[in-house]
Design a protein around this motif. Structure first.
Motif, PDB file in Angstrom:
ATOM      1  N   ARG A 110     -10.088  10.196  19.610  1.00  0.00           N
ATOM      2  CA  ARG A 110     -10.571  11.000  20.520  1.00  0.00           C
ATOM      3  C   ARG A 110     -11.319  12.287  19.947  1.00  0.00           C
ATOM      4  O   ARG A 110     -12.281  12.626  20.232  1.00  0.00           O
ATOM      5  N   ASP A 111     -10.371  12.964  19.162  1.00  0.00           N
ATOM      6  CA  ASP A 111     -11.032  13.863  18.523  1.00  0.00           C
ATOM      7  C   ASP A 111     -12.179  13.929  17.554  1.00  0.00           C
ATOM      8  O   ASP A 111     -13.099  14.924  17.564  1.00  0.00           O
ATOM      9  N   VAL A 112     -11.935  12.956  16.586  1.00  0.00           N
ATOM     10  CA  VAL A 112     -12.997  12.765  15.705  1.00  0.00           C
ATOM     11  C   VAL A 112     -14.136  12.293  16.138  1.00  0.00           C
ATOM     12  O   VAL A 112     -15.459  12.519  15.822  1.00  0.00           O
ATOM     13  N   ILE A 113     -14.123  11.165  16.872  1.00  0.00           N
ATOM     14  CA  ILE A 113     -15.310  10.223  17.316  1.00  0.00           C
ATOM     15  C   ILE A 113     -15.751  10.582  18.615  1.00  0.00           C
ATOM     16  O   ILE A 113     -16.707  10.923  18.923  1.00  0.00           O
ATOM     17  N   LEU A 114     -14.994  10.198  19.611  1.00  0.00           N
ATOM     18  CA  LEU A 114     -15.379  10.417  20.921  1.00  0.00           C
ATOM     19  C   LEU A 114     -15.620  11.586  21.492  1.00  0.00           C
ATOM     20  O   LEU A 114     -16.470  11.709  22.296  1.00  0.00           O
ATOM     21  N   GLY A 115     -14.657  12.712  21.429  1.00  0.00           N
ATOM     22  CA  GLY A 115     -14.727  13.821  21.858  1.00  0.00           C
ATOM     23  C   GLY A 115     -16.255  14.630  21.604  1.00  0.00           C
ATOM     24  O   GLY A 115     -16.731  15.547  22.367  1.00  0.00           O
ATOM     25  N   LYS A 116     -17.002  14.181  20.443  1.00  0.00           N
ATOM     26  CA  LYS A 116     -18.247  14.776  20.086  1.00  0.00           C
ATOM     27  C   LYS A 116     -19.081  14.307  20.930  1.00  0.00           C
ATOM     28  O   LYS A 116     -20.077  14.550  20.910  1.00  0.00           O
ATOM     29  N   GLN A 117     -19.041  13.170  21.758  1.00  0.00           N
ATOM     30  CA  GLN A 117     -20.196  12.648  22.612  1.00  0.00           C
ATOM     31  C   GLN A 117     -19.999  12.526  23.729  1.00  0.00           C
ATOM     32  O   GLN A 117     -20.802  12.875  24.768  1.00  0.00           O
ATOM     33  N   VAL A 118     -18.583  12.618  24.399  1.00  0.00           N
ATOM     34  CA  VAL A 118     -18.033  12.768  25.888  1.00  0.00           C
ATOM     35  C   VAL A 118     -17.279  13.615  26.119  1.00  0.00           C
ATOM     36  O   VAL A 118     -15.986  13.570  25.240  1.00  0.00           O
ATOM     37  N   ASP A 119     -17.312  14.186  27.158  1.00  0.00           N
ATOM     38  CA  ASP A 119     -16.045  15.156  27.367  1.00  0.00           C
ATOM     39  C   ASP A 119     -15.022  14.258  28.143  1.00  0.00           C
ATOM     40  O   ASP A 119     -15.466  13.967  29.361  1.00  0.00           O
ATOM     41  N   THR A 120     -13.985  14.048  27.704  1.00  0.00           N
ATOM     42  CA  THR A 120     -13.024  13.268  28.284  1.00  0.00           C
ATOM     43  C   THR A 120     -11.986  13.986  28.963  1.00  0.00           C
ATOM     44  O   THR A 120     -11.193  13.261  29.743  1.00  0.00           O
ATOM     45  N   GLY A 121     -12.028  15.311  29.291  1.00  0.00           N
ATOM     46  CA  GLY A 121     -11.484  16.000  30.256  1.00  0.00           C
ATOM     47  C   GLY A 121     -10.131  16.492  29.824  1.00  0.00           C
ATOM     48  O   GLY A 121      -9.370  16.930  30.620  1.00  0.00           O
ATOM     49  N   ILE A 122      -9.474  15.914  28.776  1.00  0.00           N
ATOM     50  CA  ILE A 122      -7.993  16.036  28.485  1.00  0.00           C
ATOM     51  C   ILE A 122      -7.847  16.014  26.912  1.00  0.00           C
ATOM     52  O   ILE A 122      -8.639  15.362  26.229  1.00  0.00           O
ATOM     53  N   GLN A 123      -6.843  16.860  26.324  1.00  0.00           N
ATOM     54  CA  GLN A 123      -6.677  16.920  25.070  1.00  0.00           C
ATOM     55  C   GLN A 123      -5.207  16.603  24.520  1.00  0.00           C
ATOM     56  O   GLN A 123      -4.554  16.813  25.750  1.00  0.00           O
ATOM     57  N   ALA A 124      -4.843  16.365  23.324  1.00  0.00           N
ATOM     58  CA  ALA A 124      -3.462  16.295  23.231  1.00  0.00           C
ATOM     59  C   ALA A 124      -3.204  16.745  21.840  1.00  0.00           C
ATOM     60  O   ALA A 124      -3.968  16.756  21.048  1.00  0.00           O
ATOM     61  N   LYS A 125      -1.919  17.028  21.621  1.00  0.00           N
ATOM     62  CA  LYS A 125      -1.329  17.551  20.299  1.00  0.00           C
ATOM     63  C   LYS A 125      -0.507  16.335  19.781  1.00  0.00           C
ATOM     64  O   LYS A 125       0.081  15.881  20.760  1.00  0.00           O
ATOM     65  N   TYR A 126      -0.594  16.093  18.496  1.00  0.00           N
ATOM     66  CA  TYR A 126       0.085  14.742  17.790  1.00  0.00           C
ATOM     67  C   TYR A 126       1.167  15.511  16.835  1.00  0.00           C
ATOM     68  O   TYR A 126       0.672  16.266  15.912  1.00  0.00           O
ATOM     69  N   PHE A 127       2.100  14.840  16.689  1.00  0.00           N
ATOM     70  CA  PHE A 127       3.205  15.272  15.770  1.00  0.00           C
ATOM     71  C   PHE A 127       3.894  14.184  15.260  1.00  0.00           C
ATOM     72  O   PHE A 127       4.142  13.044  15.725  1.00  0.00           O
TER      73      PHE A 127
END
Length: 348
Positions: A110-127
């Protein structure tokens, strides 16, 4: 053009609701591809021969696995990487496979590919561990949603309400202690100077933004030009819709949501996709999760209508469809698209 369909050790390919643990009808699917002019071969993953066979330029339609522990999925990954080394063209590409039952990579994608083209409305942190979370300098907002990296139907998904609640929940979801870990710890503590303790909480997880006020979400399946939509009410006294069993097929779907689903689908270059989408009262769309393969087919097989778009907008088509026909159509159109894009074939 040659197409190899890869099945698992049970001779199963994808899923169907026609029977419990059902599979796509491979005989029907193969016949449809043959009618479309493809040279089709059905094999098990274990029947791939990297020494004697040539896979250069061969299209590979494959599945993933959802077995407990994802042991067989790891084996499939080995085979797929071997096929890539031999020049095969995976459908979908390997990154899409990596995101299956792997919410950490799903969010990276989402961060690297999708988020550059579409505002998906939501984000996440990963651990990758409890310690990664504890040492993170990224501020965490409450409430937030904690999800294990693997799993479906909202298993072990919880709402983090405050700092105290979050620590106990994260310890639980990331817990990885085994007898072998204990044994190794004890031996290394006495035998090695400067030994640094291994974490007992090394199961990866994500912490996703929480969207308040939602009463449910939409499951949207896209096959080529057809959009199948299922509404899921939240569980009773719960914020989760997945796994609630409270399902319906809406006749009227917000146009803005259909447009949003189309934007996501079209920018990802896949033959089909499953999306969990929520929409707030103000009309903001949120892409909660997405899958590119091995998703459930209830939304397609049980729906009596679907949606298509043209220059005049969206139309609801009242008809039941056959899974194998939609699968064959979507894959064939995708292959046709790829063969016209020589640059993509070189990169795949």
């Amino acid at each position: 053009m040659k197409l190899i369909i890869l099945t698992d050790y049970r001779n199963q390919f994808y899923s169907s609701t026609r029977e419990r643990g059902g599979s796509v009808n491979l005989s029907v699917l193969s016949g449809l591809f043959i009618k479309l002019g493809l040279d089709v071969v059905v094999k098990k993953f274990s029947e791939i021969d990297f020494v004697r066979e040539d896979f250069d330029g061969v299209f590979i339609l494959y599945q993933s696995s959802e077995d407990p522990g994802l042991h067989y999925k790891e084996y499939i990954e080995d085979i797929l990487l071997g096929l890539k080394l031999k020049g095969a063209i995976l459908i979908p590409d390997f990154f899409k496979f990596r995101a299956h039952h792997n919410k950490v990579f799903m969010e990276i994608y989402r961060d690297v590919i999708l988020g550059k083209q579409v505002d998906t409305g939501i984000q996440a942190k990963y651990f990758g561990s409890l310690e990664d979370y504890q040492s993170s300098s990224i501020p965490l907002k409450f409430p937030s949603v904690l999800k294990p990296s693997e799993g479906s139907r909202s298993r072990n998904v919880s709402l983090l309400k405050d700092l105290n609640n979050s620590m106990s929940a994260i310890r639980k979801v990331s817990f990885s202690l085994t007898f072998q870990n204990i044994k190794r710890e004890v031996l290394n503590m006495f035998d090695k100077k400067g030994y640094r303790k291994i974490s007992q909480n090394r199961k990866k997880f994500i912490i996703q933004e929480y969207v308040s006020g939602l009463i449910g979400d939409y499951k949207v399946l896209v096959y080529s030009d057809k959009y199948f939509v299922l509404w899921r009410d939240n569980r009773t006294n719960d914020f989760r819709a997945s796994g609630s069993g409270k399902l319906s097929f809406p006749i009227d779907v917000p146009v803005s949501l259909l447009n949003f689903a189309r934007d996501v689908y079209e920018c990802l270059d896949v033959p089909y996709i499953s999306m969990d989408i929520a929409q707030s009262a103000s009309g903001q769309n949120y892409l909660l999760e997405f899958q590119f393969l091995m998703f459930g087919q209830h939304t397609l097989e049980k729906s009596k209508h679907h949606f298509v778009s043209n220059e005049n907008g969206w139309r609801r088509i009242c008809e039941e469809v056959v899974l194998e026909e939609q699968l064959a159509k979507s894959v064939y159109e995708y292959i046709s698209h790829l063969t016209k894009d020589k640059k993509y074939l070189q990169l795949n």
